[in-house]
Write an enzyme that holds these catalytic residues in place. Structure first.
Site, PDB file in Angstrom:
ATOM      1  N   THR A   1      44.571 -18.038  35.462  1.00  9.57           N
ATOM      2  CA  THR A   1      44.990 -16.710  35.159  1.00  9.57           C
ATOM      3  C   THR A   1      46.302 -16.232  35.658  1.00  9.57           C
ATOM      4  O   THR A   1      46.841 -16.718  36.640  1.00  9.57           O
ATOM      5  CB  THR A   1      43.916 -15.703  35.541  1.00  9.57           C
ATOM      6  OG1 THR A   1      43.757 -14.866  34.468  1.00  9.57           O
ATOM      7  CG2 THR A   1      44.151 -14.967  36.746  1.00  9.57           C
TER       8      THR A   1
ATOM      9  N   LYS B   1      39.551 -10.614  31.941  1.00  8.63           N
ATOM     10  CA  LYS B   1      39.790 -10.465  33.377  1.00  8.63           C
ATOM     11  C   LYS B   1      40.202  -9.051  33.754  1.00  8.63           C
ATOM     12  O   LYS B   1      40.559  -8.793  34.888  1.00  8.63           O
ATOM     13  CB  LYS B   1      40.873 -11.445  33.803  1.00  8.63           C
ATOM     14  CG  LYS B   1      40.508 -12.872  33.471  1.00  8.63           C
ATOM     15  CD  LYS B   1      41.702 -13.769  33.572  1.00  8.63           C
ATOM     16  CE  LYS B   1      41.413 -15.091  32.913  1.00  8.63           C
ATOM     17  NZ  LYS B   1      42.613 -15.888  32.776  1.00  8.63           N
TER      18      LYS B   1
ATOM     19  N   GLY C   1      42.057  -5.892  37.588  1.00 10.88           N
ATOM     20  CA  GLY C   1      42.271  -7.230  37.070  1.00 10.88           C
ATOM     21  C   GLY C   1      41.986  -8.207  38.189  1.00 10.88           C
ATOM     22  O   GLY C   1      42.258  -7.919  39.356  1.00 10.88           O
TER      23      GLY C   1
ATOM     24  N   SER D   1      47.723 -17.883  38.959  1.00 11.88           N
ATOM     25  CA  SER D   1      48.534 -19.089  38.848  1.00 11.88           C
ATOM     26  C   SER D   1      49.929 -18.838  38.291  1.00 11.88           C
ATOM     27  O   SER D   1      50.892 -19.442  38.724  1.00 11.88           O
ATOM     28  CB  SER D   1      47.825 -20.114  37.958  1.00 11.88           C
ATOM     29  OG  SER D   1      46.572 -20.443  38.489  1.00 11.88           O
TER      30      SER D   1
ATOM     31  N   ALA E   1      53.035 -17.309  30.026  1.00 11.08           N
ATOM     32  CA  ALA E   1      52.268 -18.247  29.201  1.00 11.08           C
ATOM     33  C   ALA E   1      53.156 -19.355  28.630  1.00 11.08           C
ATOM     34  O   ALA E   1      52.685 -20.481  28.421  1.00 11.08           O
ATOM     35  CB  ALA E   1      51.557 -17.502  28.077  1.00 11.08           C
TER      36      ALA E   1
ATOM     37  N   CYS F   1      53.706 -21.449  32.343  1.00 15.88           N
ATOM     38  CA  CYS F   1      52.583 -21.863  33.193  1.00 15.88           C
ATOM     39  C   CYS F   1      51.464 -22.474  32.345  1.00 15.88           C
ATOM     40  O   CYS F   1      50.950 -21.820  31.441  1.00 15.88           O
ATOM     41  CB  CYS F   1      52.055 -20.651  33.970  1.00 15.88           C
ATOM     42  SG  CYS F   1      50.628 -21.037  35.004  1.00 15.88           S
TER      43      CYS F   1
ATOM     44  N   THR G   1      48.083 -20.467  31.980  1.00 14.95           N
ATOM     45  CA  THR G   1      48.170 -19.133  31.382  1.00 14.95           C
ATOM     46  C   THR G   1      48.298 -19.294  29.871  1.00 14.95           C
ATOM     47  O   THR G   1      49.049 -20.144  29.412  1.00 14.95           O
ATOM     48  CB  THR G   1      49.404 -18.373  31.939  1.00 14.95           C
ATOM     49  OG1 THR G   1      49.320 -18.337  33.360  1.00 14.95           O
ATOM     50  CG2 THR G   1      49.484 -16.962  31.402  1.00 14.95           C
TER      51      THR G   1
END
Length: 182
Positions: free
Chosen positions: A9, A41, A53, A132, A165, A168, A171
């Site tokens: 996440t 989340k 979150g 992350s 995203a 990573c 993500t």
């Protein structure tokens, strides 16, 4: 037996121009495999007045969310006081101290990070990120606040998560973004 680490996440909260938004991606990973791509989340509490979150273990996060909501009820919906009391309990309680998660909590004008080490942080520049991909999203949001102030908090959260995203592997682009009610 080797314990597979569950990683997941990116969660980010941004307060900008009088507006708050909190968002997260939807990926949960086990080792180097995507376990689920549409995890929710982000949760609303207190009839939508507080948005939370979480990053880390989902079961642990739900336990913490329940405890945070209990603290909110005990302290007349005072988010900061509830966060401090949760952090104290999280750090000292034998059961809770083993939980592996972090939380961002936000109301209409205040943004906090709560950790299991007893920290309740009011982030600099009114941007908070955990998980992350947090450093990627945080960097993107700070740049957007500085160089694209015309964007809304929600747009900054969306773009920051999309940038995270793209970089990573933990993500994804399956985003949930919420704004606390007044």
């Amino acid at each position: 037996m080797t314990k597979v680490k569950i990683r997941s996440t990116t969660v980010i909260g941004v307060y900008h121009n009088g507006e708050m938004a909190v968002g997260a991606d939807g990926q949960a990973s086990m080792g180097n495999t995507v376990a689920k791509s549409n995890v929710k989340k982000i949760r609303k509490l207190q009839d939508g007045k507080i948005v939370t979150g979480f990053a880390g273990s989902t079961a642990d996060a739900f336990t913490l969310l329940e405890r945070f909501e209990e603290k909110l009820n005990a302290y007349s919906n005072n988010m900061k006081r509830a966060a401090i009391e949760l952090a104290k309990m999280w750090r000292t309680d034998r059961y809770l101290s083993k939980l592996e998660a972090m939380m961002i909590v936000a109301d209409k004008s205040e943004l906090l990070i709560i950790s299991g080490t007893g920290d309740v942080l009011e982030p600099d520049n009114q941007v908070a990120a955990i998980g992350s991909g947090s450093n990627y999203a945080l960097s993107a949001a700070l740049a957007l606040k500085k160089h694209a102030p015309h964007l809304s908090a929600e747009e900054m959260v969306r773009e920051s998560l999309n940038i995270a995203a793209d970089i990573c592997v933990f993500t994804n682009h399956n985003l949930t973004i919420e704004k606390p009610l007044a």
